[in-house]
Design a protein around this motif. Structure first.
Motif, PDB file in Angstrom:
ATOM      1  N   SER A 118       0.609  -1.254  -0.111  1.00 55.39           N
ATOM      2  CA  SER A 118       0.000  -0.044  -0.036  1.00 55.39           C
ATOM      3  C   SER A 118       0.894   1.308  -0.015  1.00 55.39           C
ATOM      4  CB  SER A 118      -1.048   0.080   1.338  1.00 55.39           C
ATOM      5  OG  SER A 118      -1.670   1.126   1.366  1.00 55.39           O
ATOM      6  N   PRO A 119       1.140   1.694  -1.224  1.00 58.06           N
ATOM      7  CA  PRO A 119       1.822   3.210  -1.328  1.00 58.06           C
ATOM      8  C   PRO A 119       0.785   4.244  -0.773  1.00 58.06           C
ATOM      9  CG  PRO A 119       1.899   1.947  -3.331  1.00 58.06           C
ATOM     10  CD  PRO A 119       0.989   1.268  -2.475  1.00 58.06           C
ATOM     11  N   MET A 120       0.934   5.178   0.395  1.00 58.71           N
ATOM     12  CA  MET A 120       0.066   6.137   0.816  1.00 58.71           C
ATOM     13  C   MET A 120       0.874   7.585   0.765  1.00 58.71           C
ATOM     14  SD  MET A 120      -1.274   4.311   3.895  1.00 58.71           S
ATOM     15  CE  MET A 120      -0.107   3.315   4.310  1.00 58.71           C
ATOM     16  N   LYS A 121       0.181   8.602   0.031  1.00 60.75           N
ATOM     17  CA  LYS A 121       0.882   9.826   0.108  1.00 60.75           C
ATOM     18  C   LYS A 121       1.276  10.383   1.237  1.00 60.75           C
ATOM     19  CE  LYS A 121      -0.403  14.471  -2.074  1.00 60.75           C
ATOM     20  NZ  LYS A 121      -1.673  15.209  -2.348  1.00 60.75           N
ATOM     21  N   GLU A 122       2.441  10.647   1.359  1.00 59.34           N
ATOM     22  CA  GLU A 122       3.139  11.168   2.662  1.00 59.34           C
ATOM     23  C   GLU A 122       3.068  12.948   2.080  1.00 59.34           C
ATOM     24  OE1 GLU A 122       5.204  10.427   5.707  1.00 59.34           O
ATOM     25  OE2 GLU A 122       3.478   9.168   5.499  1.00 59.34           O
ATOM     26  N   ASN A 123       3.552  13.270   1.117  1.00 54.90           N
ATOM     27  CA  ASN A 123       3.555  14.540   0.461  1.00 54.90           C
ATOM     28  C   ASN A 123       3.702  14.344  -0.881  1.00 54.90           C
ATOM     29  OD1 ASN A 123       6.146  14.777  -0.617  1.00 54.90           O
ATOM     30  ND2 ASN A 123       6.935  15.368   1.864  1.00 54.90           N
ATOM     31  N   PRO A 124       3.621  15.320  -1.921  1.00 56.23           N
ATOM     32  CA  PRO A 124       3.521  14.889  -3.306  1.00 56.23           C
ATOM     33  C   PRO A 124       4.596  14.036  -3.723  1.00 56.23           C
ATOM     34  CG  PRO A 124       2.619  17.191  -2.947  1.00 56.23           C
ATOM     35  CD  PRO A 124       3.243  16.743  -1.778  1.00 56.23           C
ATOM     36  N   ALA A 125       5.952  14.438  -3.182  1.00 56.50           N
ATOM     37  CA  ALA A 125       7.104  13.669  -3.714  1.00 56.50           C
ATOM     38  C   ALA A 125       7.587  12.742  -3.188  1.00 56.50           C
ATOM     39  CB  ALA A 125       8.086  14.739  -3.561  1.00 56.50           C
TER      40      ALA A 125
END
Length: 217
Positions: free
Chosen positions: A154-161
């Motif tokens: 599960s890749p989850m957004k930490e910040n846009p990059a």
């Protein structure tokens, strides 16, 4: 076999893994990657959880992780990763053969897995997989046939990059391995998968073309 129904049930099941923290113990921390484990309810082994940060957006990271043509170029744990049947844009069946581990004491295993990718609001993707019987594709008699109980990446957004990536893995290696060998080697192997993905995505900044993109392999 209705693989779409199996995929939906699997995605529903793995959603609960992160919430259920009871009995989970941290067993390895390395290079900002944390591995924890608890007894699996599905098998005699453990349900492993690994978490790390990768400098890439969640959407691009999901595409990168499951592009079959590229997977073996960066994932050092695998010698074969082929899509053998596509059900739709987000559901497919893969054949995987692992490398040997632990100085050869764990020989290569092969797996036939159903993979299902589901995108959620808020830039989170759930990529679930489990072993299935797929009559059109018989496992090779050259390898012991392993079995994956429902796993999730599960890749989850930490910040846009950046993405936080959380994986849950519960694998039956089968054969005559003692559980202690698997317990000794699995944490390092899981750390290495995240490190390999970091190196791979850095070396190969993939254009985001969705799951229809196939690299030349």
């Amino acid at each position: 076999v209705d693989y779409k129904v199996i995929a939906q049930q699997m995605a529903q099941e793995v959603l609960g893994y992160n919430q259920d923290t009871s009995g989970r113990k941290v067993i390895k921390t390395s290079k900002k990657i944390t591995v924890s484990s608890k007894p699996s309810r599905k098998s005699h082994g453990n349900l492993y959880r690994v978490e790390g940060i990768i400098p890439e957006s969640a959407a691009k990271l999901s595409d990168f992780l499951y592009q079959t043509g590229d997977r073996v170029t960066w994932d050092k744990s695998l010698q074969v990763y082929d899509m053998v049947h596509r059900i739709d844009s987000y559901t497919f069946i893969c054949h995987t053969i692992t490398q040997s581990f632990a100085m050869g004491s764990i020989s290569p295993r092969d797996f036939i897995d159903l993979v299902y990718i589901k995108r959620y609001e808020g830039n989170m993707n759930i990529i679930s997989s489990k072993s299935v019987d797929f009559p059109e594709y018989h496992p090779s008699s050259n390898y012991i046939h392993g079995y994956n109980h429902p796993c999730v990446c599960s890749p989850m957004k930490e910040n846009p990059a950046y993405s936080k990536i959380v994986m849950f893995v519960q694998t039956e290696m089968r054969g005559k391995l003692s559980p202690s060998i698997i317990e000794k080697t699995m944490p390092s192997n899981l750390v290495n998968v995240i490190l390999n993905a970091k190196d791979g995505i850095k070396a190969h900044k993939t254009p985001s073309r969705g799951f229809h993109h196939n690299s030349h392999s």
